[in-house]
Write a protein that holds these residues in place. Sequence first.
Motif, PDB file in Angstrom:
ATOM      1  N   ALA A  39       0.828  -1.208   0.000  1.00 26.17           N
ATOM      2  CA  ALA A  39       0.000   0.000   0.000  1.00 26.17           C
ATOM      3  C   ALA A  39       0.861   1.256   0.000  1.00 26.17           C
ATOM      4  CB  ALA A  39      -0.936  -0.004   1.199  1.00 26.17           C
ATOM      5  N   THR A  40       1.936   1.245   0.787  1.00 27.83           N
ATOM      6  CA  THR A  40       2.836   2.401   0.844  1.00 27.83           C
ATOM      7  C   THR A  40       3.553   2.582  -0.485  1.00 27.83           C
ATOM      8  OG1 THR A  40       3.177   2.080   3.214  1.00 27.83           O
ATOM      9  CG2 THR A  40       4.790   3.430   2.046  1.00 27.83           C
ATOM     10  N   ALA A  41       3.995   1.470  -1.076  1.00 24.62           N
ATOM     11  CA  ALA A  41       4.698   1.540  -2.357  1.00 24.62           C
ATOM     12  C   ALA A  41       3.806   2.148  -3.425  1.00 24.62           C
ATOM     13  CB  ALA A  41       5.154   0.149  -2.775  1.00 24.62           C
ATOM     14  N   LEU A  42       2.567   1.693  -3.502  1.00 25.53           N
ATOM     15  CA  LEU A  42       1.640   2.221  -4.504  1.00 25.53           C
ATOM     16  C   LEU A  42       1.414   3.711  -4.298  1.00 25.53           C
ATOM     17  CD1 LEU A  42      -0.333   1.746  -6.832  1.00 25.53           C
ATOM     18  CD2 LEU A  42      -2.066   1.089  -5.145  1.00 25.53           C
ATOM     19  N   SER A  43       1.230   4.120  -3.049  1.00 20.81           N
ATOM     20  CA  SER A  43       1.019   5.533  -2.742  1.00 20.81           C
ATOM     21  C   SER A  43       2.238   6.373  -3.101  1.00 20.81           C
ATOM     22  CB  SER A  43       0.682   5.688  -1.252  1.00 20.81           C
ATOM     23  OG  SER A  43       0.576   7.046  -0.889  1.00 20.81           O
TER      24      SER A  43
END
Length: 329
Positions: free
Chosen positions: A307-311
């Motif tokens: 989720a952090t990577a996508l954001s």
Amino acid sequence: MSYNYDNIISCLQAVNVWYIFGHENPDGDSIGTTLAFYNFAKRIGKKAFILSKNTPSDTYSFLPNFSDILVSQTCPTIDENSLLLICDTANKARSLDNLEGLLHTTRSIAIDHHAGNENFADINIVDVSASATGEIAYNILEAFNQGISQDEALCLYTAIVTDCGNFTYSCTTSRTHEITAKLLAIGVNPTLVNEALNKNMTYNMFIAWGLALMHTEIFCDGCVAVFYLTKSDFERSSVSPADLEGLASFIMRLKGVEIGLFLTERSDGIKLSIRSREPYSSREIASCFGGGGHACAAGATLRYDFATALSQVKEAVELYVARWNFTSI
């Protein structure tokens, strides 16, 4: 770009054993080029080993001696009078885990076409004007003056057509067509290559592609598209990362999309594949995350949760597009 290959040929001729390998998660250029050198080495009487850090895609199993590829994170014990032949690899981080140590003890040659290559080998042939490392490999094998066999030609042709997108990418030049014409004259059948490369998807691969497309988001006023596969998607479809070659470029078929982003959640991190059209640069975007590649195709590995990577990727690309649009006014 013109090179004198006498030095590299002398080095290859002087040793008895060639250790041949490319970059991690090998694509068609990496596999085709290394197999071309491997087949040539065996034909001229050299002892040769071909290595891959990751299991290569079965898509390329039609290539001669594909089954000889040794999958290993490291290079085994080096024989005396040996040489490392490293293909299509811009930096040491994308190669075998023990490459750093090997470079201090074993003669090395690197052949590549990526801008930003670190020139880490003893001899570095880096031609960024080449559409594929396979083009450079062709020049080297031709310079040996021992001919190019049909097996070697098949490997080189595959390397070139996969990296230039079947001659559709901007890296395709007149030299690309000249070389492939010579490979066809040797006996390569382009129809059979196309069948092997583009008509071999399994049902599970179709499922994986479908899941990725269902995860598509468009932003930056339609200029950017991102899609992805999570760990659960891999489990649901029962595919491996090697089964996804070509998927990263598929998003570029969307009308108006100039930058395509593909994220895959893997055991060793979040892999980001980037595709773009001018004036945007995939390489510039990848550099934000410590990655690299070409202007139109690049990649990086992110060490965040998914989720952090996508954001982080979406935020970085939004800033990149805004900055580029501002400075181009």
